[in-house]
Design a protein around this motif. Sequence first.
Motif, PDB file in Angstrom:
ATOM      1  N   GLU A 348       0.817  -1.213   0.000  1.00  0.00           N
ATOM      2  CA  GLU A 348       0.000   0.000   0.000  1.00  0.00           C
ATOM      3  C   GLU A 348       0.853   1.267   0.000  1.00  0.00           C
ATOM      4  O   GLU A 348       0.362   2.367  -0.282  1.00  0.00           O
ATOM      5  CB  GLU A 348      -0.934   0.005   1.202  1.00  0.00           C
ATOM      6  N   TYR A 349       2.158   1.111   0.299  1.00  0.00           N
ATOM      7  CA  TYR A 349       3.041   2.278   0.334  1.00  0.00           C
ATOM      8  C   TYR A 349       3.774   2.506  -0.988  1.00  0.00           C
ATOM      9  O   TYR A 349       4.472   3.512  -1.140  1.00  0.00           O
ATOM     10  CB  TYR A 349       4.082   2.114   1.459  1.00  0.00           C
ATOM     11  N   LEU A 350       3.639   1.593  -1.935  1.00  0.00           N
ATOM     12  CA  LEU A 350       4.371   1.725  -3.196  1.00  0.00           C
ATOM     13  C   LEU A 350       4.009   3.003  -3.967  1.00  0.00           C
ATOM     14  O   LEU A 350       4.907   3.678  -4.491  1.00  0.00           O
ATOM     15  CB  LEU A 350       4.155   0.480  -4.072  1.00  0.00           C
ATOM     16  N   PHE A 359      12.890  13.264  -9.757  1.00  0.00           N
ATOM     17  CA  PHE A 359      12.616  13.580 -11.170  1.00  0.00           C
ATOM     18  C   PHE A 359      11.500  12.715 -11.752  1.00  0.00           C
ATOM     19  O   PHE A 359      11.536  12.344 -12.933  1.00  0.00           O
ATOM     20  CB  PHE A 359      13.883  13.425 -12.021  1.00  0.00           C
ATOM     21  N   ASN A 360      10.486  12.371 -10.938  1.00  0.00           N
ATOM     22  CA  ASN A 360       9.475  11.407 -11.378  1.00  0.00           C
ATOM     23  C   ASN A 360       8.594  11.925 -12.509  1.00  0.00           C
ATOM     24  O   ASN A 360       7.837  11.162 -13.095  1.00  0.00           O
ATOM     25  CB  ASN A 360       8.609  10.937 -10.204  1.00  0.00           C
ATOM     26  N   ASN A 361       8.699  13.225 -12.824  1.00  0.00           N
ATOM     27  CA  ASN A 361       7.924  13.769 -13.945  1.00  0.00           C
ATOM     28  C   ASN A 361       8.631  13.575 -15.285  1.00  0.00           C
ATOM     29  O   ASN A 361       8.093  13.909 -16.328  1.00  0.00           O
ATOM     30  CB  ASN A 361       7.665  15.265 -13.730  1.00  0.00           C
ATOM     31  N   GLU A 362       9.824  12.986 -15.245  1.00  0.00           N
ATOM     32  CA  GLU A 362      10.610  12.824 -16.470  1.00  0.00           C
ATOM     33  C   GLU A 362      10.577  11.402 -17.021  1.00  0.00           C
ATOM     34  O   GLU A 362      11.206  11.110 -18.030  1.00  0.00           O
ATOM     35  CB  GLU A 362      12.059  13.245 -16.234  1.00  0.00           C
ATOM     36  N   TYR A 363       9.849  10.501 -16.387  1.00  0.00           N
ATOM     37  CA  TYR A 363       9.828   9.116 -16.850  1.00  0.00           C
ATOM     38  C   TYR A 363       8.579   8.431 -16.317  1.00  0.00           C
ATOM     39  O   TYR A 363       7.936   8.903 -15.379  1.00  0.00           O
ATOM     40  CB  TYR A 363      11.073   8.348 -16.383  1.00  0.00           C
ATOM     41  N   GLU A 364       8.262   7.317 -16.951  1.00  0.00           N
ATOM     42  CA  GLU A 364       7.145   6.484 -16.500  1.00  0.00           C
ATOM     43  C   GLU A 364       7.697   5.338 -15.672  1.00  0.00           C
ATOM     44  O   GLU A 364       8.662   4.676 -16.068  1.00  0.00           O
ATOM     45  CB  GLU A 364       6.370   5.944 -17.706  1.00  0.00           C
ATOM     46  N   GLN A 365       7.080   5.075 -14.514  1.00  0.00           N
ATOM     47  CA  GLN A 365       7.538   4.013 -13.636  1.00  0.00           C
ATOM     48  C   GLN A 365       6.623   2.789 -13.737  1.00  0.00           C
ATOM     49  O   GLN A 365       5.476   2.896 -14.147  1.00  0.00           O
ATOM     50  CB  GLN A 365       7.556   4.497 -12.183  1.00  0.00           C
ATOM     51  N   ASN A 366       7.170   1.652 -13.342  1.00  0.00           N
ATOM     52  CA  ASN A 366       6.345   0.446 -13.279  1.00  0.00           C
ATOM     53  C   ASN A 366       5.259   0.594 -12.214  1.00  0.00           C
ATOM     54  O   ASN A 366       4.174   0.032 -12.323  1.00  0.00           O
ATOM     55  CB  ASN A 366       7.207  -0.779 -12.961  1.00  0.00           C
ATOM     56  N   ILE A 367       5.578   1.351 -11.163  1.00  0.00           N
ATOM     57  CA  ILE A 367       4.603   1.647 -10.117  1.00  0.00           C
ATOM     58  C   ILE A 367       4.112   3.071 -10.330  1.00  0.00           C
ATOM     59  O   ILE A 367       4.905   4.002 -10.440  1.00  0.00           O
ATOM     60  CB  ILE A 367       5.233   1.533  -8.716  1.00  0.00           C
ATOM     61  N   SER A 368       2.808   3.253 -10.384  1.00  0.00           N
ATOM     62  CA  SER A 368       2.238   4.578 -10.591  1.00  0.00           C
ATOM     63  C   SER A 368       1.745   5.143  -9.262  1.00  0.00           C
ATOM     64  O   SER A 368       1.154   4.427  -8.456  1.00  0.00           O
ATOM     65  CB  SER A 368       1.069   4.514 -11.576  1.00  0.00           C
TER      66      SER A 368
END
Length: 635
Positions: A348-350, A359-368
């Motif tokens: 639940e914390y992911l 810099f999370n606005n510069e790439y797509e992560q496996n966890i959203s």
Amino acid sequence: MEMKPVTGTHIPQMNNYTKEKSPDAYMPDANSGANPKRITEELNKMSELNKSMVTYQKDYEFNLSKEELARRINKEYMTTKKMLAGDSNEYTSLAEGDKKALKHLVRAAYILEEINFKLDNHHNLAFRDFLNREIAKDNETAKLTRVLFDAQKGVCAIDTESNKINLAKGVTEKLGKGLYPEDLSVEEFHSIIKKMIEEGKIDEVRTILNQRSVVERDGEILKGTDYIDKYKSEFEAMAAELEKAAKYSTNPDFNEFLELQAKALRTADPMLDAYADKKWAELQDTPLEFTITRENYSDEMTQTVIENKELMDLLSKYDIKPVSKDMLGGRVGIVNKKGTDAILKVKEYLPLMAKNMPFNNEYEQNISPDKDSKQTMVDVDLVAVTGDVGEYRGGITLAENLPNDDKLSLTIGGGRRNVYHRQIRLITSEDAKQKLQKRLDAILNKEQHKYYNDEADHWFTVGHENGHSLGPNKNREALGKYQSIIEENKADMVSLAMLDVLTENRLYTPEQHEQIIVTFAADNMLKSKPVLSQAHRVRTVMQNYFFLKHGAIEISKDGILTVNIDKMVPTARKMLEEIVRVQIDADFDKAEKYVLNNFVWTDEMETVANKLKEVSKTLNGKVEAPLAMELLEAE
């Protein structure tokens, strides 16, 4: 582990404290480690593999003396990781159908080990055959060598002090392992690829440079063959065992996965693996665990192409991306519900962790941050670890997060799955606890002993494995031989950098927060400087140097570590930002500069290493799988 790779991660355990079993005999008995000769005989019977087996009659010279071999397999120098026994409650409590299924899963896993022997080194099977012939002659050196061969699962390996261990004279580990011709140099490899492109053999080059092929000479050029086609009879035998297991297993979801995986083993089609991986990553409430691990940290030959800018420019014209080749491992186990429930609390914390990535606005992560996390997690009591996942080479895998980012399942909506290895991590015996205390007495400030908690290493590992699902996941292959080092470093720093926010949100207590920090720092100390190909250990040196440089840790002249607890998380955050920037930029030169600038073995590290050698003589390790041996030999 603190010892193996990754993006899917292997986390090899660098520091092993489990009690060793005294080797009363040179050869394992039915209740100890795997006896490959007996296993091979059983496999030949059950799957008619003898029809495709080659008779090896090559002779070798032993590279290690009888005295050195005896030292290395002595209980003081060889640690033992023992898998489940036949009388364990975990096994006896299973439904009868799952017990029957487990037998076939074990057989499948050991067939896979035979395949990986071939992928690992051209000499593995020939050398094993040589040992068998010599043992039949009562050759004592052969008996001793066989114990070490079985432990490290191969003729070439590395020990806990980063020494290369070659069991046969003249046989060394090659950049291309057993995946490329043994006599192929880097220069010739690049020249042939260039020539093939110029001759229009684009599809052939694409096959050579993918993660699934075994490469051989074909006249003056090279030919890549998908490993499913290369070892067709063995994979067919594996598929048959998985199909048998699916008839007995009590869980429909698990059976569906087994059937999909069996189909993928019969036909060389990466998309079939993708369907199986996608289903596997959805499994959460199953009694049994079966995994084919496919990770590509060992193939250094394919990585060299990325350093040849002229060749990379040529490949880019045809959209060919070199991807290092997979080694194959097998894992069979029984899911531990209590341990799994504890691990699942982090799920639940992911999204919160994803939101706090640099810099999370510069790439797509496996966890959203704003969607349900496609991540399952299980704690597993191990029955067998075979092939790549079971090799004890300087360490052994603690946990894995799969599939890796190069796998197709992630492009069709698949998620990822964390599997944690209970028998590898648990420290239960008094002997093991005493060894741990000696280590702490030797290197850790006594005032900080109160913060050390061996269970905190597991908490940290949970953060590490989930860290692989966070951050940039595109174009990692551009980082070449530094890809794995940087990815492993990132996963560690995710685990550490997120401690403040996770404590604030009550996943951890303030006490656990301090325990994880000090335990991490103490466990991060190494017995020797690693070589650059040891991704997990190289990243450890990088971290120690970075933390020393920023005052988060101090090491006295006499080798005593003091952790500045308040500085650890901010320093980890700074390092994580640097790592993520390197991954975003996907530039080989920047990656190389970053690694080499931080891969610095200091005098302080050497002092600690020498103290660790004084309190721990362990050089090698082995796995014993008593239940697996019983099931393998059962009718």
